[in-house]
Design a protein around this motif. Structure first.
Motif, PDB file in Angstrom:
ATOM      1  N   GLU A 171      47.511  39.497  41.239  1.00 38.95           N
ATOM      2  CA  GLU A 171      46.433  38.741  40.599  1.00 38.95           C
ATOM      3  C   GLU A 171      46.045  37.522  41.423  1.00 38.95           C
ATOM      4  O   GLU A 171      44.857  37.212  41.544  1.00 38.95           O
ATOM      5  CB  GLU A 171      46.870  38.327  39.190  1.00 38.95           C
ATOM      6  N   GLY A 172      47.028  36.833  41.962  1.00 40.39           N
ATOM      7  CA  GLY A 172      46.723  35.683  42.811  1.00 40.39           C
ATOM      8  C   GLY A 172      45.949  36.090  44.044  1.00 40.39           C
ATOM      9  O   GLY A 172      45.005  35.404  44.450  1.00 40.39           O
ATOM     10  N   SER A 173      46.338  37.223  44.643  1.00 42.21           N
ATOM     11  CA  SER A 173      45.621  37.711  45.820  1.00 42.21           C
ATOM     12  C   SER A 173      44.187  38.095  45.480  1.00 42.21           C
ATOM     13  O   SER A 173      43.253  37.777  46.231  1.00 42.21           O
ATOM     14  CB  SER A 173      46.360  38.920  46.401  1.00 42.21           C
ATOM     15  N   MET A 174      43.988  38.739  44.341  1.00 40.66           N
ATOM     16  CA  MET A 174      42.636  39.148  43.958  1.00 40.66           C
ATOM     17  C   MET A 174      41.758  37.951  43.641  1.00 40.66           C
ATOM     18  O   MET A 174      40.573  37.924  43.990  1.00 40.66           O
ATOM     19  CB  MET A 174      42.709  40.096  42.756  1.00 40.66           C
ATOM     20  N   ARG A 175      42.336  36.937  42.985  1.00 41.97           N
ATOM     21  CA  ARG A 175      41.542  35.734  42.693  1.00 41.97           C
ATOM     22  C   ARG A 175      41.113  35.034  43.984  1.00 41.97           C
ATOM     23  O   ARG A 175      39.981  34.555  44.097  1.00 41.97           O
ATOM     24  CB  ARG A 175      42.350  34.779  41.817  1.00 41.97           C
ATOM     25  N   PHE A 176      42.025  34.975  44.937  1.00 41.09           N
ATOM     26  CA  PHE A 176      41.682  34.334  46.204  1.00 41.09           C
ATOM     27  C   PHE A 176      40.594  35.120  46.929  1.00 41.09           C
ATOM     28  O   PHE A 176      39.663  34.543  47.494  1.00 41.09           O
ATOM     29  CB  PHE A 176      42.926  34.223  47.089  1.00 41.09           C
ATOM     30  N   ARG A 177      40.689  36.434  46.919  1.00 39.88           N
ATOM     31  CA  ARG A 177      39.670  37.248  47.581  1.00 39.88           C
ATOM     32  C   ARG A 177      38.315  37.079  46.900  1.00 39.88           C
ATOM     33  O   ARG A 177      37.274  37.099  47.562  1.00 39.88           O
ATOM     34  CB  ARG A 177      40.090  38.719  47.580  1.00 39.88           C
ATOM     35  N   GLU A 178      38.319  36.914  45.587  1.00 42.78           N
ATOM     36  CA  GLU A 178      37.059  36.669  44.885  1.00 42.78           C
ATOM     37  C   GLU A 178      36.461  35.320  45.293  1.00 42.78           C
ATOM     38  O   GLU A 178      35.237  35.205  45.455  1.00 42.78           O
ATOM     39  CB  GLU A 178      37.292  36.719  43.382  1.00 42.78           C
ATOM     40  N   ASP A 179      37.317  34.313  45.457  1.00 41.49           N
ATOM     41  CA  ASP A 179      36.822  33.010  45.908  1.00 41.49           C
ATOM     42  C   ASP A 179      36.202  33.118  47.301  1.00 41.49           C
ATOM     43  O   ASP A 179      35.159  32.502  47.587  1.00 41.49           O
ATOM     44  CB  ASP A 179      37.959  31.981  45.928  1.00 41.49           C
ATOM     45  N   ASP A 189      32.840  34.811  47.071  1.00 42.12           N
ATOM     46  CA  ASP A 189      31.820  33.861  46.610  1.00 42.12           C
ATOM     47  C   ASP A 189      31.375  32.950  47.744  1.00 42.12           C
ATOM     48  O   ASP A 189      30.183  32.642  47.888  1.00 42.12           O
ATOM     49  CB  ASP A 189      32.368  33.024  45.452  1.00 42.12           C
ATOM     50  N   ASP A 249      51.877  39.259  39.359  1.00 39.31           N
ATOM     51  CA  ASP A 249      51.385  37.902  39.592  1.00 39.31           C
ATOM     52  C   ASP A 249      50.884  37.741  41.026  1.00 39.31           C
ATOM     53  O   ASP A 249      49.851  37.098  41.258  1.00 39.31           O
ATOM     54  CB  ASP A 249      52.494  36.886  39.313  1.00 39.31           C
TER      55      ASP A 249
END
Length: 368
Positions: free
Chosen positions: A112-120, A123, A109
């Protein structure tokens, strides 16, 4: 009164030193000074104090040792304190770091949270991926904020207001600036751009593990700027173009990403410091234990150490040295805790909350 930031009454400045009421010298000692020097200062003070008190005492230390055992009693107390203190600190540090030992599901978890933030963030930066190093990551975010601030200024120029109402006065037209929505937005965007560019410049080439990375990040006053961006966007909704309002919203989104990014880097730095603290305290505890044990075993006889140096009994100098060395683990602990607690106090809140007393609610015109 202007509500676009800066040194106006009731509004915090950008840098952490300017926002606080603590003196520059004190803040420099708490945060920027070498921790070894900060730890050495109280030890020197203790050594000198013991020597001075020994010289002022009408009963020489040698006479006191002949009639009782003050050195042995003191050394035994220091020995117990060293073992107990170091053990307690290491145990507390392990509890703080125990989050790293979570089960596989928790680790996934977090990943995944770290990867989602890096994707944001990617962007936001319009880049394939976000930088991997903490200093480069924060620097890219700061540059993205500066770019979004310039975009706000560009929309104002495109609206054709630069020549008439977009200029801010430097002498007697402050009230005109306050009442002009375009001028207020322009001033705000300029301040955000300047602050973000200064932070990005300080982060360039910095290596994580040093306080310089976190120190630079702390000087981007994102929480106040989130409040300003939201307020300008809502209060002047009817006075700004759609492009400007969109640019303000995007600037606010960039500022909101900087908040958790800085908090994450701060957390990593705290853990890094706690690991170093445990190791350094262990290193300091070894000579401290040797000094205390040596005092117990060999300083019970006043004839063990004779003579004087510069008029000061060598026995008194030896005892003062033993005390200073024995207290070195606690000096190391104090030096680290001073920095960590100062940073923690100044970053208690994440988001647009201003906790400092110099920014009081009655000074903020938040209704208009």
């Amino acid at each position: 009164m202007s509500n676009t930031g800066g040194p106006s009454a009731g509004e915090p400045d950008d840098t952490m030193r300017e926002r606080g009421t603590t003196s520059r010298a004190k803040l420099r000692a708490l945060l920027d000074a070498d921790r070894r020097a900060v730890a050495a200062v109280p030890l020197v003070v203790v050594f000198c104090s013991v020597v001075v008190l020994g010289q002022l005492d009408p009963t020489p230390l040698r006479v006191a040792v002949e009639s009782s055992d003050p050195i042995e009693t003191l050394a035994q107390g220091l020995l117990t304190a060293i073992i107990t203190g170091v053990t307690l600190v290491v145990t507390i540090n392990q509890l703080v770091l125990s989050r790293e030992l979570g089960p596989l599901g928790d680790q996934r978890d977090r990943m995944e949270g770290s990867m989602r933030f890096r994707e944001d963030v990617a962007d936001l930066l319009d880049a394939p991926v976000a930088p991997p190093e903490p200093s480069a990551f924060l620097r890219a975010l700061a540059e993205g904020i500066a770019s979004r601030a310039r975009a706000v200024e560009d929309t104002l120029d495109a609206d054709g207001d630069a020549g008439e109402s977009g200029e801010t006065s430097t002498d007697g037209d402050a009230d005109d600036t306050d009442s002009d929505p375009v001028a207020r937005v322009r001033e705000f965007a300029g301040e955000v751009e300047s602050n973000a560019e200064a932070v990005a410049e300080r982060l360039e080439g910095r290596q994580f593990g040093t306080f310089a990375v976190l120190s630079a990040a702390l000087d981007l006053n994102y929480s106040w700027k989130i409040y300003q961006a939201a307020r300008l966007r809502r209060v002047h909704d009817a006075d700004l173009s759609a492009e400007t309002k969109t640019a303000l919203s995007e600037l606010r989104d960039a500022l909101e990403l900087f908040g958790p990014a800085r908090e994450h880097v701060k957390t990593l730095y705290f853990r890094w410091e706690l690991v170093d603290l445990s190791r350094t305290m262990f290193y300091a505890a070894v000579p401290a234990l040797v000094a205390s044990i040596g005092a117990i075993l060999f300083l019970d006889d006043p004839t063990t150490i004779t003579g004087a140096t510069l008029g000061v009994s060598n026995l008194l100098l030896t005892v003062a040295f033993v005390v200073a060395v024995s207290l070195s683990p606690f000096a190391v602990l104090a030096a680290a805790v001073l920095r960590i607690s100062t940073v923690a106090k100044r970053t208690l809140s994440i988001g647009p909350f201003v906790l400092r007393s110099e920014t009081r609610e009655d000074d903020l015109d938040w209704e208009s």
